[in-house]
Enzyme design. Structure first.
Site, mmCIF file in Angstrom:
data_model
loop_
_atom_site.group_PDB
_atom_site.id
_atom_site.type_symbol
_atom_site.label_atom_id
_atom_site.label_comp_id
_atom_site.label_asym_id
_atom_site.label_seq_id
_atom_site.Cartn_x
_atom_site.Cartn_y
_atom_site.Cartn_z
ATOM 1 N N ARG A 55 0.879 -1.176 0.000
ATOM 2 C CA ARG A 55 0.000 0.000 0.000
ATOM 3 C C ARG A 55 0.911 1.218 0.000
ATOM 4 O O ARG A 55 1.593 1.493 0.988
ATOM 5 C CB ARG A 55 -0.904 -0.017 1.241
ATOM 6 N N HIS B 9 -6.816 1.381 -7.185
ATOM 7 C CA HIS B 9 -7.165 0.629 -5.977
ATOM 8 C C HIS B 9 -7.897 -0.653 -6.411
ATOM 9 O O HIS B 9 -9.080 -0.848 -6.124
ATOM 10 C CB HIS B 9 -8.041 1.474 -5.064
ATOM 11 N N GLN C 123 -9.912 -3.045 -3.908
ATOM 12 C CA GLN C 123 -11.206 -2.515 -3.497
ATOM 13 C C GLN C 123 -12.276 -2.846 -4.527
ATOM 14 O O GLN C 123 -13.410 -3.179 -4.187
ATOM 15 C CB GLN C 123 -11.116 -1.005 -3.311
ATOM 16 N N ASP D 97 -16.534 8.772 -2.985
ATOM 17 C CA ASP D 97 -15.294 8.646 -2.220
ATOM 18 C C ASP D 97 -15.064 9.975 -1.511
ATOM 19 O O ASP D 97 -15.695 10.990 -1.835
ATOM 20 C CB ASP D 97 -14.128 8.325 -3.165
ATOM 21 N N CYS E 299 -15.852 3.163 -0.252
ATOM 22 C CA CYS E 299 -14.683 2.368 0.139
ATOM 23 C C CYS E 299 -14.247 2.631 1.576
ATOM 24 O O CYS E 299 -13.495 1.838 2.141
ATOM 25 C CB CYS E 299 -13.535 2.621 -0.826
ATOM 26 N N ARG F 157 -13.682 -7.155 1.355
ATOM 27 C CA ARG F 157 -12.252 -7.003 1.086
ATOM 28 C C ARG F 157 -11.514 -8.270 1.493
ATOM 29 O O ARG F 157 -10.613 -8.743 0.796
ATOM 30 C CB ARG F 157 -11.692 -5.797 1.864
#
Length: 307
Positions: A101, A128, A131, A224, A264, A292
Site C-alpha cells: 500500500r 485501488h 477494493q 469517495d 470504500c 475485502r
C-alpha cells in the site's frame, strides 16, 4: 513470467469473474483453501495508514494457512537506504507474495519488475484494484450479476477510486456514469481505456458535471472522500467545490428503486455522503468492507496457482 496484480486490467474480464466467484465461495467456506500452508509468509508493506487493508490482508493470509509479515515502511530501509529493486530481491527469496500500500504506481512497477513472486497493489495514488474486486463481489451478491447494471460515481473523479471504477466495472460488463465538478473529472487516458474495454464487454462509459444525470436509473451509486490523503490543506476549498455532489436521499431517489450505495471508507458524513444514506437501508458499505477479506483471499489463492 510472474503474474502480478498492480492495476485492474492486469487480469482479463474472465479472470476477474473467476476471482469474484471464488471469493463468494470462500465467504461461504472461509477455511476451504490453504495455499500458504506450511506456513508460508506474505509480506504486507504499508507506506500509508490503513484499517481495512491491514486487517483484511492479515486475517486473509492467516485463513489461507500463511503468516502475514506486516512492515511499516517507516521502520524499514525501503525507499531510504535501500532501493525498491533491492528490497524486492531480498523479499522474493523469503516470502510467497508481496502486498504493498503505497503512493507511486511506479514504485509498484519497479517492485514487480524485480520480484519472482506476485506483487499486489493494495492501493496506490493511481489505482485501488483490490477494493474493486470487493465492490464487484458485493454487487454480484446483491444482484446476482454485474453485466448490464449501471454504476454511478459522484464526486472527485480525478483519483485512484474513479480510475479503478471505470476500468474494473467496464471489464465486468457494466455501464459507468461519472459526475464530477469542472476540473475534477477523470483522467482522459483512463476514460479512453475504460471505453475501449466497454466496447468489447458491452458497457457504456459517460462523464459529465451533472450528478442527477449520472445517477438516473443507476443500480449502484458510489462516492469517495473529497479530501484524499495528502490533500488535507485543501479541505475547505474542496468542501465548497463539491457541495452540490453530496450523495443524499434526494440524489439516491433518482437511482433505480432497488439501488445500493457503496463507499470504500473512511466516510465523512455530511460531506460526500449524508448520514441517512450511508446508515440507511440502501447502504451496503459494511458488507463491502467485509468483502475485502474474501476478495483478497480469492486473489491471493488465484495468484498462487499462476506462479
Amino acid at each position: 513470467m510472474t503474474k502480478h496484480f498492480l492495476k485492474d486490467d492486469d487480469i482479463t474480464p474472465s479472470q476477474q469473474a473467476q476471482i469474484i466467484d471464488r471469493a463468494i465461495k470462500l465467504k461461504a467456506d472461509r477455511f476451504s483453501e490453504r495455499p500458504f500452508a506450511g506456513p508460508q509468509t506474505v509480506a504486507v508493506i504499508f507506506d500509508k495508514t490503513s484499517t481495512r487493508t491491514r486487517v483484511s490482508f492479515a486475517v486473509g493470509i492467516a485463513e489461507l494457512g500463511g503468516v502475514p509479515l506486516i512492515i511499516d515502511s517507516g521502520v524499514s530501509q525501503l525507499g531510504k537506504k535501500e532501493s525498491v529493486a533491492d528490497t524486492a530481491r531480498v523479499l522474493e527469496r523469503q516470502v510467497a507474495q508481496i502486498v504493498w500500500r503505497t503512493y507511486s504506481q511506479a514504485g509498484l512497477d519497479e517492485m514487480a519488475a524485480n520480484s519472482s513472486v506476485p506483487v499486489i497493489n493494495a492501493l496506490s495514488d493511481s489505482w485501488h484494484p483490490c477494493q474493486l474486486l470487493a465492490d464487484l463481489m458485493t454487487i454480484k451478491e446483491c444482484f446476482g450479476k454485474t453485466e448490464g447494471l449501471k454504476l454511478a460515481y459522484v464526486g472527485d473523479a480525478n483519483n485512484n477510486m474513479a480510475n479503478s471504477y471505470l476500468v474494473a466495472c467496464a471489464m465486468a460488463g457494466m455501464d459507468v456514469s461519472i459526475a464530477a465538478p469542472e476540473g475534477y473529472g477523470p483522467d482522459d487516458a483512463v476514460l479512453d481505456r475504460a471505453r475501449e474495454i466497454a466496447g468489447i464487454q458491452g458497457g457504456k462509459i459517460t462523464s459529465s458535471n451533472d450528478p442527477l444525470e449520472a445517477v438516473e436509473s443507476a443500480h449502484v451509486v458510489v462516492t469517495d472522500t473529497w479530501v484524499s490523503m495528502g490533500m488535507e490543506d485543501q479541505a475547505q476549498e474542496r468542501a465548497l467545490v463539491f457541495q452540490a455532489f453530496t450523495v443524499d436521499s434526494a440524489l439516491m431517489s433518482k437511482a433505480d428503486k432497488g439501488a445500493i450505495f457503496l463507499h470504500c471508507l473512511p466516510a465523512y458524513r455530511g460531506f460526500e455522503v449524508s448520514a441517512d444514506v450511508i446508515d440507511g437501508s440502501q447502504s451496503r458499505v459494511w458488507q463491502e468492507a467485509e468483502n475485502r477479506l474474501h476478495a483478497q483471499k480469492a486473489l491471493m489463492a488465484w495468484l498462487a496457482e499462476q506462479n
